[in-house]
Design a protein around this motif. Structure first.
Motif, short mmCIF file in Angstrom:
data_model
loop_
_atom_site.label_atom_id
_atom_site.label_comp_id
_atom_site.label_asym_id
_atom_site.label_seq_id
_atom_site.Cartn_x
_atom_site.Cartn_y
_atom_site.Cartn_z
N HIS A 132 0.82 -1.21 0.00
CA HIS A 132 0.00 0.00 0.00
C HIS A 132 0.86 1.27 0.00
O HIS A 132 0.33 2.37 -0.17
CB HIS A 132 -0.91 0.04 1.23
N VAL A 133 2.15 1.13 0.22
CA VAL A 133 3.03 2.30 0.34
C VAL A 133 3.27 2.93 -1.02
O VAL A 133 3.68 2.27 -1.97
CB VAL A 133 4.37 1.91 1.01
N ALA A 134 3.00 4.23 -1.10
CA ALA A 134 3.20 4.99 -2.34
C ALA A 134 4.55 5.70 -2.34
O ALA A 134 5.15 5.89 -3.39
CB ALA A 134 2.08 6.01 -2.51
N LYS A 135 5.06 6.08 -1.14
CA LYS A 135 6.28 6.90 -1.07
C LYS A 135 7.00 6.66 0.24
O LYS A 135 6.37 6.55 1.28
CB LYS A 135 5.88 8.38 -1.17
N ILE A 136 8.32 6.54 0.16
CA ILE A 136 9.14 6.50 1.38
C ILE A 136 10.23 7.56 1.26
O ILE A 136 10.61 7.96 0.16
CB ILE A 136 9.79 5.13 1.65
N THR A 137 10.69 8.03 2.41
CA THR A 137 11.86 8.90 2.47
C THR A 137 12.84 8.25 3.42
O THR A 137 12.47 7.84 4.52
CB THR A 137 11.48 10.31 2.97
N ILE A 138 14.08 8.13 2.96
CA ILE A 138 15.13 7.48 3.73
C ILE A 138 16.17 8.53 4.07
O ILE A 138 16.65 9.23 3.18
CB ILE A 138 15.78 6.34 2.91
N TYR A 139 16.50 8.64 5.35
CA TYR A 139 17.51 9.58 5.82
C TYR A 139 18.71 8.78 6.30
O TYR A 139 18.56 7.87 7.11
CB TYR A 139 16.96 10.43 6.97
N VAL A 140 19.90 9.10 5.79
CA VAL A 140 21.11 8.36 6.14
C VAL A 140 22.20 9.35 6.56
O VAL A 140 22.49 10.31 5.84
CB VAL A 140 21.61 7.52 4.95
N VAL A 141 22.80 9.08 7.72
CA VAL A 141 23.89 9.92 8.22
C VAL A 141 25.14 9.66 7.37
O VAL A 141 25.51 8.51 7.12
CB VAL A 141 24.17 9.62 9.71
N ASP A 142 25.77 10.75 6.92
CA ASP A 142 27.01 10.69 6.13
C ASP A 142 26.89 9.70 4.96
O ASP A 142 27.74 8.82 4.77
CB ASP A 142 28.21 10.31 7.01
N TYR A 143 25.85 9.86 4.18
CA TYR A 143 25.53 8.92 3.09
C TYR A 143 26.69 8.78 2.09
O TYR A 143 27.23 9.75 1.60
CB TYR A 143 24.29 9.41 2.35
N ARG A 144 27.05 7.53 1.85
CA ARG A 144 28.03 7.16 0.84
C ARG A 144 27.38 6.08 -0.02
O ARG A 144 27.21 4.94 0.43
CB ARG A 144 29.33 6.66 1.48
N ARG A 145 27.03 6.43 -1.23
CA ARG A 145 26.22 5.58 -2.11
C ARG A 145 26.75 4.15 -2.22
O ARG A 145 26.02 3.19 -2.01
CB ARG A 145 26.11 6.22 -3.50
N ASP A 146 28.00 4.00 -2.58
CA ASP A 146 28.54 2.65 -2.82
C ASP A 146 28.52 1.79 -1.55
O ASP A 146 28.35 0.57 -1.63
CB ASP A 146 29.97 2.73 -3.36
N GLU A 147 28.67 2.40 -0.41
CA GLU A 147 28.67 1.66 0.85
C GLU A 147 27.25 1.39 1.36
O GLU A 147 26.93 0.29 1.80
CB GLU A 147 29.45 2.45 1.89
N HIS A 148 26.40 2.42 1.30
CA HIS A 148 25.09 2.33 1.95
C HIS A 148 23.98 1.75 1.08
O HIS A 148 23.12 1.03 1.59
CB HIS A 148 24.66 3.72 2.45
N LEU A 149 23.98 2.06 -0.21
CA LEU A 149 22.83 1.67 -1.04
C LEU A 149 22.60 0.16 -1.09
O LEU A 149 21.44 -0.27 -0.94
CB LEU A 149 22.97 2.26 -2.45
N PRO A 150 23.59 -0.69 -1.25
CA PRO A 150 23.31 -2.14 -1.26
C PRO A 150 22.69 -2.62 0.06
O PRO A 150 21.82 -3.50 0.05
CB PRO A 150 24.69 -2.77 -1.47
N ILE A 151 23.09 -2.05 1.17
CA ILE A 151 22.56 -2.44 2.47
C ILE A 151 21.11 -1.98 2.59
O ILE A 151 20.24 -2.74 3.05
CB ILE A 151 23.42 -1.86 3.61
N ILE A 152 20.84 -0.76 2.16
CA ILE A 152 19.47 -0.23 2.20
C ILE A 152 18.56 -1.09 1.32
O ILE A 152 17.46 -1.46 1.73
CB ILE A 152 19.43 1.24 1.73
N GLU A 153 19.03 -1.43 0.13
CA GLU A 153 18.21 -2.22 -0.79
C GLU A 153 17.90 -3.59 -0.24
O GLU A 153 16.78 -4.09 -0.39
CB GLU A 153 18.86 -2.30 -2.16
N ALA A 154 18.85 -4.23 0.41
CA ALA A 154 18.59 -5.55 1.00
C ALA A 154 17.52 -5.45 2.08
O ALA A 154 16.60 -6.28 2.14
CB ALA A 154 19.88 -6.13 1.57
N ALA A 155 17.61 -4.43 2.94
CA ALA A 155 16.61 -4.25 4.00
C ALA A 155 15.25 -3.89 3.41
O ALA A 155 14.21 -4.36 3.87
CB ALA A 155 17.08 -3.17 4.98
#
Length: 172
Positions: free
Chosen positions: A113-136
């Protein structure tokens, strides 16, 4: 069906040739969710042809339903309000998406039912954080891809590395 096995409906207001129309039309996927004893709720997922087609989310979601559910930012806390996974981004990501699922359930909503999410990440580093976020995220949403925004921030609560909020649409 497209190459990824998704149902795609193409619509157009253009009057040029069919080939020109297809180049300009957005890819649309209508996702209809039947609900027990209620009207159907639909999310129309659109990836315009003149924008990149993301693998993990949808560029535009049009929601039709009768009830909006706004979920506050979910933090990496257990039921007692204690931080889970101090210094462990993956543990915190799993916790916030798990908490999001529990918050949706409390409102009578489910992840689809979710139409939109917003994700806030401290000191975001795409290559490090994105695969972990996607798995979760996949652990909660499966193949449903709500629109999303990922925001790198300087800080959240002390030692908190990620937070996620959501908007869902439910008939009811």
């Amino acid at each position: 069906m497209n190459e990824r096995g998704l149902d795609v409906m193409r619509t157009s207001g253009y009057t040029h040739s069919r080939q020109a129309k297809l180049a300009r039309e957005p890819a649309r996927r209508i996702v209809v969710h039947p609900t027990e004893g209620r009207k159907q709720m639909a999310l129309e997922c659109i990836n315009p042809r003149d924008l990149p087609t993301p693998q993990t989310y949808t560029q535009v979601v049009v929601a039709t339903g009768t009830r909006l559910v706004f979920v506050a930012g979910q933090e990496p806390e257990d039921v007692h309000g204690k931080l889970v996974g101090r210094g462990d981004f993956a543990a915190q990501a799993r916790q916030v998406f798990g908490n999001l699922g529990r918050a949706l359930a409390a409102a009578g909503a489910v992840p689809r039912h979710v139409a939109k999410i917003t994700i806030y990440v401290v000191d975001y580093r795409r290559d490090e954080h994105l695969p972990i976020i996607e798995a979760a995220r996949v652990s909660l949403f499966g193949d449903h891809k709500p629109a999303d925004t990922l925001v790198g921030v300087v800080a959240l609560s002390p030692d908190y590395l990620i937070e996620v909020d959501a908007v869902a649409v439910v008939d009811g």
